[in-house]
Write a protein that holds these residues in place. Structure first.
Motif, PDB file in Angstrom:
ATOM      1  N   GLY A  35       0.821  -1.211   0.000  1.00  0.00           N
ATOM      2  CA  GLY A  35       0.000   0.000   0.000  1.00  0.00           C
ATOM      3  C   GLY A  35       0.849   1.254   0.000  1.00  0.00           C
ATOM      4  O   GLY A  35       2.081   1.191   0.023  1.00  0.00           O
ATOM      5  N   PRO A  36       0.206   2.410  -0.038  1.00  0.00           N
ATOM      6  CA  PRO A  36       0.947   3.668  -0.055  1.00  0.00           C
ATOM      7  C   PRO A  36       1.770   3.846   1.223  1.00  0.00           C
ATOM      8  O   PRO A  36       1.555   3.154   2.216  1.00  0.00           O
ATOM      9  CB  PRO A  36      -0.142   4.736  -0.169  1.00  0.00           C
ATOM     10  N   CYS A  37       2.712   4.763   1.152  1.00  0.00           N
ATOM     11  CA  CYS A  37       3.574   5.036   2.304  1.00  0.00           C
ATOM     12  C   CYS A  37       2.734   5.459   3.508  1.00  0.00           C
ATOM     13  O   CYS A  37       1.701   6.109   3.369  1.00  0.00           O
ATOM     14  CB  CYS A  37       4.552   6.163   1.968  1.00  0.00           C
ATOM     15  N   SER A  38       3.199   5.079   4.663  1.00  0.00           N
ATOM     16  CA  SER A  38       2.566   5.491   5.913  1.00  0.00           C
ATOM     17  C   SER A  38       3.119   6.854   6.302  1.00  0.00           C
ATOM     18  O   SER A  38       4.122   7.314   5.750  1.00  0.00           O
ATOM     19  CB  SER A  38       2.880   4.495   7.024  1.00  0.00           C
ATOM     20  N   LEU A  39       2.489   7.472   7.284  1.00  0.00           N
ATOM     21  CA  LEU A  39       2.974   8.742   7.807  1.00  0.00           C
ATOM     22  C   LEU A  39       4.418   8.550   8.271  1.00  0.00           C
ATOM     23  O   LEU A  39       4.733   7.600   8.977  1.00  0.00           O
ATOM     24  CB  LEU A  39       2.087   9.189   8.975  1.00  0.00           C
ATOM     25  N   GLY A  40       5.296   9.387   7.828  1.00  0.00           N
ATOM     26  CA  GLY A  40       6.698   9.303   8.207  1.00  0.00           C
ATOM     27  C   GLY A  40       7.534   8.467   7.251  1.00  0.00           C
ATOM     28  O   GLY A  40       8.711   8.263   7.486  1.00  0.00           O
ATOM     29  N   GLU A  41       6.941   7.970   6.163  1.00  0.00           N
ATOM     30  CA  GLU A  41       7.685   7.215   5.165  1.00  0.00           C
ATOM     31  C   GLU A  41       7.655   7.960   3.841  1.00  0.00           C
ATOM     32  O   GLU A  41       6.757   8.755   3.598  1.00  0.00           O
ATOM     33  CB  GLU A  41       7.060   5.829   4.935  1.00  0.00           C
ATOM     34  N   PHE A  42       8.628   7.702   3.014  1.00  0.00           N
ATOM     35  CA  PHE A  42       8.585   8.215   1.654  1.00  0.00           C
ATOM     36  C   PHE A  42       8.987   7.089   0.712  1.00  0.00           C
ATOM     37  O   PHE A  42       9.640   6.130   1.102  1.00  0.00           O
ATOM     38  CB  PHE A  42       9.474   9.456   1.484  1.00  0.00           C
ATOM     39  N   GLU A  43       8.572   7.200  -0.539  1.00  0.00           N
ATOM     40  CA  GLU A  43       8.789   6.162  -1.524  1.00  0.00           C
ATOM     41  C   GLU A  43      10.172   6.324  -2.151  1.00  0.00           C
ATOM     42  O   GLU A  43      10.467   7.349  -2.757  1.00  0.00           O
ATOM     43  CB  GLU A  43       7.700   6.252  -2.599  1.00  0.00           C
ATOM     44  N   LEU A  44      11.011   5.309  -1.969  1.00  0.00           N
ATOM     45  CA  LEU A  44      12.335   5.320  -2.590  1.00  0.00           C
ATOM     46  C   LEU A  44      12.250   4.933  -4.054  1.00  0.00           C
ATOM     47  O   LEU A  44      12.954   5.482  -4.889  1.00  0.00           O
ATOM     48  CB  LEU A  44      13.266   4.327  -1.876  1.00  0.00           C
ATOM     49  N   SER A  45      11.414   3.931  -4.364  1.00  0.00           N
ATOM     50  CA  SER A  45      11.210   3.526  -5.757  1.00  0.00           C
ATOM     51  C   SER A  45       9.771   3.062  -5.944  1.00  0.00           C
ATOM     52  O   SER A  45       9.186   2.426  -5.071  1.00  0.00           O
ATOM     53  CB  SER A  45      12.183   2.418  -6.160  1.00  0.00           C
ATOM     54  N   SER A  46       9.228   3.412  -7.092  1.00  0.00           N
ATOM     55  CA  SER A  46       7.852   3.036  -7.423  1.00  0.00           C
ATOM     56  C   SER A  46       7.786   1.558  -7.763  1.00  0.00           C
ATOM     57  O   SER A  46       8.763   0.975  -8.221  1.00  0.00           O
ATOM     58  CB  SER A  46       7.366   3.846  -8.631  1.00  0.00           C
ATOM     59  N   PRO A  47       6.613   0.955  -7.566  1.00  0.00           N
ATOM     60  CA  PRO A  47       6.481  -0.449  -7.961  1.00  0.00           C
ATOM     61  C   PRO A  47       6.542  -0.586  -9.478  1.00  0.00           C
ATOM     62  O   PRO A  47       6.220   0.361 -10.205  1.00  0.00           O
ATOM     63  CB  PRO A  47       5.098  -0.842  -7.428  1.00  0.00           C
ATOM     64  N   ASN A  48       6.990  -1.748  -9.948  1.00  0.00           N
ATOM     65  CA  ASN A  48       6.983  -2.038 -11.383  1.00  0.00           C
ATOM     66  C   ASN A  48       6.551  -3.496 -11.548  1.00  0.00           C
ATOM     67  O   ASN A  48       6.257  -4.158 -10.553  1.00  0.00           O
ATOM     68  CB  ASN A  48       8.355  -1.723 -12.011  1.00  0.00           C
ATOM     69  N   PRO A  49       6.479  -4.021 -12.748  1.00  0.00           N
ATOM     70  CA  PRO A  49       5.961  -5.386 -12.930  1.00  0.00           C
ATOM     71  C   PRO A  49       6.717  -6.479 -12.172  1.00  0.00           C
ATOM     72  O   PRO A  49       6.163  -7.541 -11.911  1.00  0.00           O
ATOM     73  CB  PRO A  49       6.064  -5.612 -14.435  1.00  0.00           C
ATOM     74  N   THR A  50       7.985  -6.238 -11.806  1.00  0.00           N
ATOM     75  CA  THR A  50       8.760  -7.283 -11.127  1.00  0.00           C
ATOM     76  C   THR A  50       9.296  -6.864  -9.762  1.00  0.00           C
ATOM     77  O   THR A  50      10.111  -7.567  -9.177  1.00  0.00           O
ATOM     78  CB  THR A  50       9.948  -7.732 -12.004  1.00  0.00           C
ATOM     79  N   GLN A  51       8.831  -5.718  -9.252  1.00  0.00           N
ATOM     80  CA  GLN A  51       9.342  -5.247  -7.956  1.00  0.00           C
ATOM     81  C   GLN A  51       8.267  -4.483  -7.204  1.00  0.00           C
ATOM     82  O   GLN A  51       7.522  -3.692  -7.770  1.00  0.00           O
ATOM     83  CB  GLN A  51      10.550  -4.336  -8.191  1.00  0.00           C
ATOM     84  N   ASP A  52       8.216  -4.701  -5.888  1.00  0.00           N
ATOM     85  CA  ASP A  52       7.271  -4.004  -5.019  1.00  0.00           C
ATOM     86  C   ASP A  52       7.754  -2.575  -4.773  1.00  0.00           C
ATOM     87  O   ASP A  52       8.909  -2.231  -5.050  1.00  0.00           O
ATOM     88  CB  ASP A  52       7.163  -4.758  -3.684  1.00  0.00           C
ATOM     89  N   ARG A  53       6.873  -1.763  -4.232  1.00  0.00           N
ATOM     90  CA  ARG A  53       7.205  -0.401  -3.808  1.00  0.00           C
ATOM     91  C   ARG A  53       8.277  -0.483  -2.727  1.00  0.00           C
ATOM     92  O   ARG A  53       8.218  -1.314  -1.832  1.00  0.00           O
ATOM     93  CB  ARG A  53       5.945   0.262  -3.247  1.00  0.00           C
ATOM     94  N   GLN A  54       9.286   0.371  -2.802  1.00  0.00           N
ATOM     95  CA  GLN A  54      10.327   0.438  -1.778  1.00  0.00           C
ATOM     96  C   GLN A  54      10.130   1.731  -1.002  1.00  0.00           C
ATOM     97  O   GLN A  54      10.157   2.815  -1.577  1.00  0.00           O
ATOM     98  CB  GLN A  54      11.725   0.413  -2.417  1.00  0.00           C
ATOM     99  N   ALA A  55       9.909   1.614   0.299  1.00  0.00           N
ATOM    100  CA  ALA A  55       9.680   2.785   1.141  1.00  0.00           C
ATOM    101  C   ALA A  55      10.759   2.838   2.214  1.00  0.00           C
ATOM    102  O   ALA A  55      11.359   1.834   2.564  1.00  0.00           O
ATOM    103  CB  ALA A  55       8.305   2.721   1.786  1.00  0.00           C
ATOM    104  N   SER A  56      10.996   4.030   2.712  1.00  0.00           N
ATOM    105  CA  SER A  56      11.966   4.210   3.779  1.00  0.00           C
ATOM    106  C   SER A  56      11.307   4.997   4.896  1.00  0.00           C
ATOM    107  O   SER A  56      10.520   5.905   4.659  1.00  0.00           O
ATOM    108  CB  SER A  56      13.186   4.956   3.260  1.00  0.00           C
ATOM    109  N   CYS A  57      11.660   4.668   6.088  1.00  0.00           N
ATOM    110  CA  CYS A  57      11.082   5.332   7.254  1.00  0.00           C
ATOM    111  C   CYS A  57      11.944   6.535   7.632  1.00  0.00           C
ATOM    112  O   CYS A  57      13.168   6.454   7.668  1.00  0.00           O
ATOM    113  CB  CYS A  57      11.029   4.338   8.412  1.00  0.00           C
ATOM    114  N   VAL A  58      11.305   7.660   7.887  1.00  0.00           N
ATOM    115  CA  VAL A  58      11.998   8.862   8.347  1.00  0.00           C
ATOM    116  C   VAL A  58      11.588   9.072   9.792  1.00  0.00           C
ATOM    117  O   VAL A  58      10.407   9.194  10.107  1.00  0.00           O
ATOM    118  CB  VAL A  58      11.598  10.088   7.492  1.00  0.00           C
TER     119      VAL A  58
END
Length: 168
Positions: free
Chosen positions: A121-144
């Motif tokens: 799902g979308p980033c939670s409060l305090g996270e940002f998206e490092l890389s968008s999902p694509n056909p072979t990879q999930d969304r990569q998020a990082s916690c701040v």
């Protein structure tokens, strides 16, 4: 007319088949008797028995089916069964490919279907998206980590404002 031999084979549990060991290779005529021929018990490599022998014919063999690139092997072939192929699963827009189809290099077909799973799902409060999902990879998020509103331990607020896809 010479009678051809019929014998009962030792059967596996639950089977009571009787197997033809010879078949008539020709119909008798007034001047020529029938000829008994021995039934083959197997097909050449790459083929399977598509029809059992009868009193008047040998076994029939057919080429084993090859799966297309867009298919995977659902059922393996054996002596009396053809290979069955099914279409590869196509991941939906909200999924990504977790496990790709497994390709048999020697036989040049897919042995297993691909496995798809839902994109996070979308980033939670305090996270940002490092890389968008694509056909072979999930969304990569990082916690701040935040110590208090609008003050971040690792990034300044201005740095966060300049990041794409920030989730606050």
């Amino acid at each position: 007319m010479i009678p051809c031999q019929l014998y009962s084979k030792t059967s596996c549990p639950g089977s009571n088949n009787s197997m033809v060991s010879e078949y008539y290779g020709n119909e008798p005529t007034r001047t020529l008797d029938s000829v008994c021929r021995t039934v083959r018990n197997t097909c050449p490599p790459g083929q399977f028995i598509s029809s059992e022998a009868t009193r008047s014919s040998d076994i029939l063999c057919q080429q084993i089916r090859s799966c297309l690139n867009s298919e995977f092997e659902f059922t393996k072939p054996n002596l009396t069964r053809n290979r069955e192929c099914m279409s590869l699963t196509q991941c939906k827009a909200f999924e990504y490919e977790l496990v790709p189809p497994l390709r048999d290099v020697a036989d040049q077909f897919n042995e297993h279907d691909r496995v798809c799973t839902n994109i996070s799902g979308p980033c939670s409060l305090g996270e940002f998206e490092l890389s968008s999902p694509n056909p072979t990879q999930d969304r990569q998020a990082s916690c701040v980590l935040r110590s208090f509103p609008f003050k971040f331990n690792y990034l300044s607020f201005q740095d966060l404002c300049n990041m794409p896809n920030i989730c606050l």
